[in-house]
Design a protein around this motif. Structure first.
Motif, PDB file in Angstrom:
ATOM      1  N   SER A 158      -1.009  -6.680   5.097  1.00  0.00           N
ATOM      2  CA  SER A 158      -2.448  -6.920   4.972  1.00  0.00           C
ATOM      3  C   SER A 158      -3.210  -5.607   4.848  1.00  0.00           C
ATOM      4  N   VAL A 159      -2.776  -4.577   5.569  1.00  0.00           N
ATOM      5  CA  VAL A 159      -3.439  -3.283   5.461  1.00  0.00           C
ATOM      6  C   VAL A 159      -3.165  -2.655   4.104  1.00  0.00           C
ATOM      7  N   LEU A 160      -1.929  -2.762   3.627  1.00  0.00           N
ATOM      8  CA  LEU A 160      -1.574  -2.167   2.340  1.00  0.00           C
ATOM      9  C   LEU A 160      -2.325  -2.829   1.192  1.00  0.00           C
ATOM     10  N   LYS A 161      -2.655  -4.113   1.338  1.00  0.00           N
ATOM     11  CA  LYS A 161      -3.370  -4.827   0.279  1.00  0.00           C
ATOM     12  C   LYS A 161      -4.862  -4.516   0.252  1.00  0.00           C
ATOM     13  N   ASP A 162      -5.358  -3.861   1.283  1.00  0.00           N
ATOM     14  CA  ASP A 162      -6.786  -3.560   1.350  1.00  0.00           C
ATOM     15  C   ASP A 162      -7.110  -2.445   0.362  1.00  0.00           C
ATOM     16  N   PRO A 163      -7.897  -2.718  -0.679  1.00  0.00           N
ATOM     17  CA  PRO A 163      -8.176  -1.682  -1.686  1.00  0.00           C
ATOM     18  C   PRO A 163      -8.975  -0.506  -1.138  1.00  0.00           C
ATOM     19  N   ALA A 164      -9.598  -0.690   0.024  1.00  0.00           N
ATOM     20  CA  ALA A 164     -10.388   0.399   0.599  1.00  0.00           C
ATOM     21  C   ALA A 164      -9.513   1.496   1.176  1.00  0.00           C
ATOM     22  N   VAL A 165      -8.297   1.145   1.636  1.00  0.00           N
ATOM     23  CA  VAL A 165      -7.451   2.130   2.314  1.00  0.00           C
ATOM     24  C   VAL A 165      -6.096   2.334   1.644  1.00  0.00           C
ATOM     25  N   ALA A 166      -5.681   1.412   0.770  1.00  0.00           N
ATOM     26  CA  ALA A 166      -4.354   1.502   0.156  1.00  0.00           C
ATOM     27  C   ALA A 166      -4.103   2.829  -0.557  1.00  0.00           C
ATOM     28  N   PRO A 167      -5.098   3.421  -1.243  1.00  0.00           N
ATOM     29  CA  PRO A 167      -4.815   4.704  -1.900  1.00  0.00           C
ATOM     30  C   PRO A 167      -4.338   5.803  -0.955  1.00  0.00           C
ATOM     31  N   LEU A 168      -4.738   5.743   0.325  1.00  0.00           N
ATOM     32  CA  LEU A 168      -4.298   6.772   1.267  1.00  0.00           C
ATOM     33  C   LEU A 168      -2.796   6.718   1.465  1.00  0.00           C
ATOM     34  N   PHE A 169      -2.228   5.520   1.605  1.00  0.00           N
ATOM     35  CA  PHE A 169      -0.796   5.399   1.836  1.00  0.00           C
ATOM     36  C   PHE A 169      -0.001   5.843   0.605  1.00  0.00           C
ATOM     37  N   ILE A 170      -0.491   5.490  -0.566  1.00  0.00           N
ATOM     38  CA  ILE A 170       0.184   5.913  -1.798  1.00  0.00           C
ATOM     39  C   ILE A 170       0.087   7.424  -1.950  1.00  0.00           C
ATOM     40  N   ALA A 171      -1.080   7.972  -1.602  1.00  0.00           N
ATOM     41  CA  ALA A 171      -1.265   9.423  -1.697  1.00  0.00           C
ATOM     42  C   ALA A 171      -0.344  10.163  -0.750  1.00  0.00           C
ATOM     43  N   ARG A 172      -0.194   9.666   0.491  1.00  0.00           N
ATOM     44  CA  ARG A 172       0.663  10.341   1.453  1.00  0.00           C
ATOM     45  C   ARG A 172       2.122  10.259   1.037  1.00  0.00           C
ATOM     46  N   ALA A 173       2.542   9.121   0.483  1.00  0.00           N
ATOM     47  CA  ALA A 173       3.920   9.009   0.003  1.00  0.00           C
ATOM     48  C   ALA A 173       4.164   9.956  -1.157  1.00  0.00           C
ATOM     49  N   THR A 174       3.189  10.055  -2.060  1.00  0.00           N
ATOM     50  CA  THR A 174       3.339  10.934  -3.226  1.00  0.00           C
ATOM     51  C   THR A 174       3.428  12.396  -2.808  1.00  0.00           C
ATOM     52  N   SER A 175       2.520  12.841  -1.916  1.00  0.00           N
ATOM     53  CA  SER A 175       2.560  14.241  -1.491  1.00  0.00           C
ATOM     54  C   SER A 175       3.788  14.532  -0.639  1.00  0.00           C
ATOM     55  N   ALA A 176       4.289  13.522   0.097  1.00  0.00           N
ATOM     56  CA  ALA A 176       5.514  13.722   0.880  1.00  0.00           C
ATOM     57  C   ALA A 176       6.722  13.933  -0.023  1.00  0.00           C
ATOM     58  N   ILE A 177       6.773  13.199  -1.133  1.00  0.00           N
ATOM     59  CA  ILE A 177       7.846  13.440  -2.105  1.00  0.00           C
ATOM     60  C   ILE A 177       7.768  14.876  -2.613  1.00  0.00           C
TER      61      ILE A 177
END
Length: 416
Positions: A9-28
């Motif tokens: 439910s949190v990942l589907k929230d368009p208000a915050v989902a970009p943060l998780f994708i951004a953190r995964a991308t920068s972690a890679i």
């Protein structure tokens, strides 16, 4: 009764989902960066002294400027701080990729660029700890923090797994360029966040630094656990950086075994996210303090000469407990510390973790030479268990309860 927020439910929230994708991308990208900087210095022919200089130039600003990063994270909109830090890192790693393309870049060029990568981290880390309070309400922070742990752990595993292949196949310049691209993508994603309104710190830098210190020291449970984790970080750095590799190279499985062991620990941090999101202990700080104890188990078993296969399983469990600690700690601090002071409080916590980790790496080798690798591993375990015991003995840690934060979260949910 309201349904507890889930990871999905949190990942589907368009208000915050970009943060998780951004953190995964920068972690890679960070996975590529760790290998690219070291092998880039080797590629340029710097030798051991030059390699140490470059790596020290990257680490030192993180220690010296993290408090400044906390002040900036509370004075400026944290979204802007994260975008600026990512943009600085993207530009710096692009220049490093250019340096690594040839063989003529001197340490006088590469070392300042390494400093800038450390500056970007010092700016990014405190703001990243505080931005969850700007994005989500109390009742969703367990799930949000768990998802952040999964994003960064998963991304780092992918980056580290691919970085060696990329560096060996096409060189450190490509790995550095991929890291730069990951930071640019992260900056673009963070601009899409929808930030909740909050008050910001005002006043002189010195007064804000003192204000953050008062918030930090005014909560005994907070600084007690910070001191505990400072010891845990130093002992873990010594184990991961020196003691563990020495143990496996002495006829206990070799580098392949150590790669599997380290991978199991990282996998544990990834797998525990869903479980950590469901944790609701009545005494979250006591539970978090106890979650550091399993980190000592691989060291204790190594001190007893256990085979590497057993150590790998135990390190998987230790990784899971690390995630549980991180989610409980971050959520409790975010729910108790005022949002306008969150980055400064996080910077004091980060300062402790960063301060002793280099010392652990520095003394691990001489201690292992003096008492043996097994003795050094057992000593690291004793440090962690001793620090955990001291923390648990504190009445401030044992008595801290979560009901105030949960009640406030329920009120905010009803009002929303």
């Amino acid at each position: 009764m309201p349904v507890k927020p889930t990871l999905v439910s949190v990942l589907k929230d368009p208000a915050v989902a970009p943060l998780f994708i951004a953190r995964a991308t920068s972690a890679i990208g960070n996975g590529f960066g760790r290998v690219a900087l070291a092998w880039g210095a080797v590629h340029l022919g710097y030798g051991p002294g030059g390699l140490s200089l470059v790596l020290a130039c990257q680490a030192l600003p993180q220690l010296l400027l993290v408090l400044v990063g906390g002040i900036i994270g509370d004075r400026v909109r944290r979204q802007y701080v994260l975008v600026g830090a990512d943009a600085l890192a993207a530009a710096t790693w692009t220049m490093l990729a250019v340096c690594f393309t040839g063989r003529s870049a001197s340490p006088a060029v590469v070392a300042p660029l390494a400093v800038l990568t450390g500056v970007a981290t010092a700016l990014f880390a405190p703001a990243a700890e505080g931005i969850v309070t700007d994005l989500v309400h109390h009742e969703r922070r367990f799930a949000a923090n768990a998802l952040l742990r999964q994003s960064t752990s998963g991304g780092l595993i992918i980056g580290l797994a691919l970085s060696g292949v990329v560096v060996s196949a096409v060189g450190p310049a490509t790995a550095a360029a991929l890291n730069a691209a990951s930071f640019a993508a992260s900056a673009a994603l963070v601009t899409r966040l929808r930030i909740l309104g909050r008050s910001r710190a005002t006043g002189s830098l010195v007064s804000e630094l003192r204000g953050g210190w008062r918030e930090f020291t005014g909560r005994p449970w907070l600084w007690i656990l910070s001191l505990q984790y400072t010891v845990v970080t130093a002992a873990s750095a010594a184990y991961v950086g020196v003691i563990g590799p020495l143990y496996v190279t002495a006829g206990n499985g070799g580098s392949r075994a150590w790669g599997i062991m380290a991978g199991c620990q990282s996998l544990g941090t990834l797998l525990a996210g869903g479980l950590a999101a469901r944790l609701r202990p009545a005494r979250p700080i006591l539970f978090a303090a106890l979650m550091t104890a399993p980190s000592a188990m691989p060291m204790l078993l190594m001190g007893l000469g256990a085979p590497w296969m057993v150590l790998a399983v135990v390190m998987l469990t230790a990784g899971m407990c690390q995630t549980a600690f991180g989610v409980l700690w971050s959520t409790t601090v975010q729910n108790d510390v005022p949002a306008e002071a969150m980055s400064r409080v996080a910077s004091w916590d980060l300062l402790g973790a960063l301060a002793l980790a280099p010392l652990g790496l520095l003394v691990a080798g001489p201690i292992a030479s003096a008492v043996g690798v097994e003795g050094a591993a057992a000593g690291a375990a004793v440090l962690i268990l001793g620090a955990t015991s001291c923390a648990v003995m504190s009445p401030h840690v044992r008595r801290f309860r979560a009901h105030r934060q949960e009640d406030q979260g329920a009120v905010e949910a009803v009002e929303a």
